[in-house]
Scaffold this motif. Structure first.
Motif, PDB file in Angstrom:
ATOM      1  N   SER A   1     -27.940  54.060  39.800  1.00 54.44           N
ATOM      2  CA  SER A   1     -29.143  53.480  40.375  1.00 54.44           C
ATOM      3  C   SER A   1     -29.618  52.319  39.519  1.00 54.44           C
ATOM      4  N   GLY A   2     -29.924  51.212  40.162  1.00 55.32           N
ATOM      5  CA  GLY A   2     -30.389  50.029  39.452  1.00 55.32           C
ATOM      6  C   GLY A   2     -29.281  49.155  38.911  1.00 55.32           C
ATOM      7  N   SER A   3     -28.000  49.569  39.080  1.00 56.13           N
ATOM      8  CA  SER A   3     -26.897  48.785  38.494  1.00 56.13           C
ATOM      9  C   SER A   3     -26.469  47.647  39.404  1.00 56.13           C
ATOM     10  N   GLY A   4     -26.940  47.636  40.630  1.00 60.20           N
ATOM     11  CA  GLY A   4     -26.506  46.629  41.586  1.00 60.20           C
ATOM     12  C   GLY A   4     -25.338  47.141  42.402  1.00 60.20           C
ATOM     13  N   TYR A   5     -25.201  46.588  43.587  1.00 59.33           N
ATOM     14  CA  TYR A   5     -24.148  47.056  44.488  1.00 59.33           C
ATOM     15  C   TYR A   5     -22.790  46.571  44.025  1.00 59.33           C
ATOM     16  N   THR A   6     -21.780  47.425  44.236  1.00 60.74           N
ATOM     17  CA  THR A   6     -20.410  46.966  44.098  1.00 60.74           C
ATOM     18  C   THR A   6     -20.036  46.277  45.402  1.00 60.74           C
ATOM     19  N   THR A   7     -18.781  45.822  45.513  1.00 66.29           N
ATOM     20  CA  THR A   7     -18.387  45.097  46.719  1.00 66.29           C
ATOM     21  C   THR A   7     -18.662  45.940  47.950  1.00 66.29           C
ATOM     22  N   PRO A   8     -19.448  45.427  48.901  1.00 65.87           N
ATOM     23  CA  PRO A   8     -19.749  46.237  50.076  1.00 65.87           C
ATOM     24  C   PRO A   8     -18.499  46.566  50.864  1.00 65.87           C
ATOM     25  N   ALA A   9     -18.466  47.755  51.418  1.00 64.00           N
ATOM     26  CA  ALA A   9     -17.313  48.192  52.194  1.00 64.00           C
ATOM     27  C   ALA A   9     -17.738  48.421  53.624  1.00 64.00           C
ATOM     28  N   SER A  10     -17.225  47.611  54.546  1.00 62.43           N
ATOM     29  CA  SER A  10     -17.505  47.822  55.958  1.00 62.43           C
ATOM     30  C   SER A  10     -16.662  48.974  56.460  1.00 62.43           C
ATOM     31  N   VAL A  11     -17.264  49.858  57.223  1.00 61.85           N
ATOM     32  CA  VAL A  11     -16.512  51.002  57.696  1.00 61.85           C
ATOM     33  C   VAL A  11     -15.458  50.547  58.684  1.00 61.85           C
ATOM     34  N   GLY A  12     -14.337  51.249  58.676  1.00 59.25           N
ATOM     35  CA  GLY A  12     -13.231  50.887  59.564  1.00 59.25           C
ATOM     36  C   GLY A  12     -12.038  50.474  58.739  1.00 59.25           C
ATOM     37  N   GLY A  13     -10.883  51.019  59.028  1.00 62.72           N
ATOM     38  CA  GLY A  13      -9.700  50.683  58.260  1.00 62.72           C
ATOM     39  C   GLY A  13      -9.179  49.303  58.573  1.00 62.72           C
ATOM     40  N   SER A  14      -8.401  48.756  57.654  1.00 64.59           N
ATOM     41  CA  SER A  14      -7.747  47.451  57.831  1.00 64.59           C
ATOM     42  C   SER A  14      -8.742  46.373  58.233  1.00 64.59           C
ATOM     43  N   ASN A  15      -9.871  46.318  57.517  1.00 65.66           N
ATOM     44  CA  ASN A  15     -10.898  45.305  57.735  1.00 65.66           C
ATOM     45  C   ASN A  15     -11.548  45.383  59.121  1.00 65.66           C
ATOM     46  N   ASN A  16     -11.371  46.501  59.800  1.00 62.02           N
ATOM     47  CA  ASN A  16     -12.035  46.684  61.092  1.00 62.02           C
ATOM     48  C   ASN A  16     -13.447  47.194  60.843  1.00 62.02           C
ATOM     49  N   ALA A  17     -14.440  46.305  60.974  1.00 60.68           N
ATOM     50  CA  ALA A  17     -15.813  46.672  60.627  1.00 60.68           C
ATOM     51  C   ALA A  17     -16.642  47.082  61.827  1.00 60.68           C
ATOM     52  N   LEU A  18     -16.040  47.132  63.005  1.00 57.63           N
ATOM     53  CA  LEU A  18     -16.825  47.365  64.215  1.00 57.63           C
ATOM     54  C   LEU A  18     -16.721  48.815  64.670  1.00 57.63           C
ATOM     55  N   VAL A  19     -17.864  49.381  65.015  1.00 52.75           N
ATOM     56  CA  VAL A  19     -17.910  50.685  65.650  1.00 52.75           C
ATOM     57  C   VAL A  19     -18.135  50.411  67.125  1.00 52.75           C
ATOM     58  N   VAL A  20     -17.150  50.687  67.942  1.00 54.53           N
ATOM     59  CA  VAL A  20     -17.181  50.253  69.331  1.00 54.53           C
ATOM     60  C   VAL A  20     -17.352  51.460  70.244  1.00 54.53           C
ATOM     61  N   GLU A  21     -18.257  51.324  71.215  1.00 57.66           N
ATOM     62  CA  GLU A  21     -18.500  52.391  72.174  1.00 57.66           C
ATOM     63  C   GLU A  21     -18.736  51.768  73.533  1.00 57.66           C
ATOM     64  N   SER A  22     -18.087  52.247  74.555  1.00 58.35           N
ATOM     65  CA  SER A  22     -18.314  51.734  75.899  1.00 58.35           C
ATOM     66  C   SER A  22     -19.711  52.111  76.343  1.00 58.35           C
TER      67      SER A  22
END
Length: 621
Positions: free
Chosen positions: A551-572
């Motif tokens: 806590s207080g150390s600052g964020y590490t590299t943010p990680a978007s959820v989804g494998g292989s750089n897939n950051a989208l959560v898709v729902e019809s």
């Protein structure tokens, strides 16, 4: 280890550090909380493609006996009535004149010279022209007989721009009986500070330094109904009246010119008509027999009269002066009283009957209010923004606990307090306050309070006025581009020519992934959200995880959820939310975590539920 549910406390809290507010939300824009979870707010669309002049700071809605649904629009330059998406200019005249052949056109130019001896006009004022005849082929009667802004002046002449280039045949002068109505002078768009030694009075700015006061009061109108007719006036101006039996484009008239007028006020800061027995109130007005404005004086007309303000044994006209404060800022009718707020106190006005008619009671002292429009009545409770906190009145004055107090008042332009305005969004149990952020002279920020769930949110939005009326289908807001906007319509920003996506996001405070001592490894996330109401074929949003070493150390590299750089959560959009069972594989390691949910796609709206993460312990370093 079992899956960990991320069900965070509702509301946004910026009163402390990100870690101290663990278990809640810390940042947001254009979201609200419903039943404890965040969702994107609704979209907005133009009421019509027509526009009005000036910056609107006052909206009022009513329906006449003929079932005409009007919105009164008070801007810094004009006063309009809106009906059916059309804006009718009813700005009162300061003077009228009948002129003989006043116009001179120049071929190839839209600028028309107007000859009017000692007209008294100035640049920026508006003139309403009627009775003019055609000058020639291009400058027709239809072109001339409109309302125009004065673009340049001298003692006996001024110019207007009619938007149509004159031709060689436009040699006429408009006829012998051209009527010119000179509308009352516009007010400033913004508060204009004076800087320098002694510029501000004690308590306003810093005396002897860079204290600041306005050189001219911000043009803010108050407006209300007397039956089906409109009573309105600008702060620091006269009281005007518009008769609903007349045509929509009939201009308002000063009440002192009406039949039977007696001792009518010539100046006021705020107007109100009481529900009890219909008295017209003028707050911050002039006393009988004098034109000097007293900012703490209240006067009221005789019962059921707009013109009789002369106290007599046979009527109920009267006055009283409040003693706590230096100026009455605003007043609002509640169920059983009129609440009057000065710059330092709150009073209750109640109807007593003859001989005193109305009496005042001090409710609280050492209280502030940001502006005339900073108060709203919701669910029988008054809420308002002060200069350093929020208040409510539900029979007793209380400080409204605010989880965003430090954030709002440390990021507000205090020289533009008078631009602050408030409004309700009753469909969502919300009170909104709009204000200028630090360094801005336009209203670009807002803060909302859900009084049913007792939660706060904030964001950015360019608006100048707001009205939530049960007589219209949607809340109305005024933009800086001269448009009225219907809010909570669709899911996109339809203010411009083409729809734009609304960027809505919420980010949590930092929370311990496990015990806060050991590192944890998050290898799977099960999102829980719905896209119900979206119009896009494949609505999507981005969920981003921000891990921390401590806590207080600052964020590490943010990680978007989804494998292989897939950051989208898709729902019809057609899928029910209970069928959404997708799992997202991640590689996130840390002691603490923050989660962000964000959408910036056309046709997309969403509500977050309780996502879960699959974790395992991963050592101490």
């Amino acid at each position: 280890m079992p899956l960990k549910k991320l069900l965070l406390k509702p509301g946004v809290n910026r009163e402390n550090t990100r870690y101290t507010t663990e278990g809640g939300w810390y940042e947001c824009d254009k979201i609200r909380f419903r039943q404890g979870t965040p969702e994107a707010i609704g979209g907005w669309t133009r009421l019509s493609n027509n526009t009005f002049n000036g910056i609107c700071r006052s909206l009022w809605n009513w329906v006449t006996l003929a079932k005409k649904n009007f919105v009164g629009i008070g801007t810094n330059t004009n006063f309009y009535l809106e009906r059916g998406g059309i804006y009718y200019d009813i700005t009162p005249f300061r003077a009228t004149a009948t002129l003989n052949g006043p116009f001179t056109a120049t071929s190839g130019s839209p600028v028309i010279a107007v000859y009017a001896v000692a007209h008294g006009g100035s640049t920026g004022e508006y003139v309403a022209i009627t009775g003019a005849l055609t000058l020639g082929q291009y400058i027709t009667a239809a072109v001339l007989n409109q309302t125009y802004e004065i673009t340049a002046v001298d003692n006996d002449n001024y110019t207007i721009n009619v938007g149509v280039n004159a031709g060689a045949s436009d040699t006429g002068h408009g006829g012998a009986t051209v009527t010119i109505g000179y509308e009352i002078s516009p007010g400033p768009e913004y508060v204009i500070p004076i800087y320098g030694w002694g510029a501000g009075y004690w308590g306003q700015g810093v005396w002897g330094s860079t204290g600041a006061v306005s050189t001219e009061s911000l043009r803010i109108w108050s407006q209300t109904n007397f039956g089906q007719n409109l009573v309105f006036g600008p702060r620091g101006g006269a009281i005007y009246y518009w008769d609903a039996e007349l045509t929509e484009n009939s201009h308002g008239v000063e009440i002192g010119t009406l039949a039977g007028a007696s001792q009518t006020p010539t100046v006021q800061n705020f107007l109100l008509v009481s529900d009890a027995s219909r008295f017209v109130f003028a707050f911050g007005t002039n006393d009988l027999g004098t034109g000097v404005q007293d900012p703490m004086l209240i006067r009221w007309s005789d019962q059921e009269s707009i013109v009789d303000w002369n106290p007599q044994p046979t009527n109920q006209a009267g006055s009283l002066r409040l003693s706590h404060g230096s100026s009455i800022i605003t007043a609002i009718q509640t169920r059983q009283e009129i609440v009057v707020i000065t710059d330092s106190s709150v009073y209750s006005l109640q109807y007593l009957g003859a001989p005193y008619v109305w009496g005042s009671q001090l409710l609280g002292d050492n209280i502030s209010i940001a502006s005339q429009n900073a108060v709203s009545l919701a669910s029988g409770v008054l809420f308002w923004m002060g200069v350093d906190k929020f208040y409510l009145y539900d029979g007793a004055i209380k400080t409204l606990s605010c989880d965003l107090r430090k954030y709002v008042f440390s990021n507000i332009n205090k020289t533009q307090f008078s631009q602050v305005f408030s409004g309700t969004n009753e469909a969502f149990n919300e009170v909104w306050w709009f204000y200028c952020s630090a360094g801005s002279i336009v209203v670009d920020s807002y803060v909302t309070y859900n009084y049913l769930e007792n939660v706060w949110a904030y964001g950015t939005m360019l608006r100048s006025a707001w009205l939530d009326s049960g007589l219209r289908d949607y809340p109305l807001a005024a933009s800086y581009s001269g448009l009225l906007l219907n809010h909570e319509v669709g899911v996109d920003n339809n203010e411009g020519v083409s729809p734009e996506a609304i960027n809505a996001y919420v980010q949590s405070s930092e929370f311990d992934i496990d015990d806060g001592h050991n590192f944890s490894f998050i290898w799977r996330l099960l999102p829980d959200l719905t896209f119900e109401g979206s119009t896009a074929e494949a609505p999507s949003l981005t969920m981003t995880l921000y891990p921390m070493k401590g806590s207080g150390s600052g964020y590490t590299t943010p990680a978007s959820v989804g494998g292989s750089n897939n950051a989208l959560v898709v729902e019809s959009v057609s899928y029910p939310i209970e069928e959404f069972t997708n799992q997202i594989y991640t590689r996130v390691r840390g002691r603490q975590l923050s989660i962000r949910v964000e959408s910036d796609q056309l046709g997309t709206t969403w509500q977050l539920g309780a996502p879960r993460i699959d974790i395992r312990q991963d050592g101490r370093r």
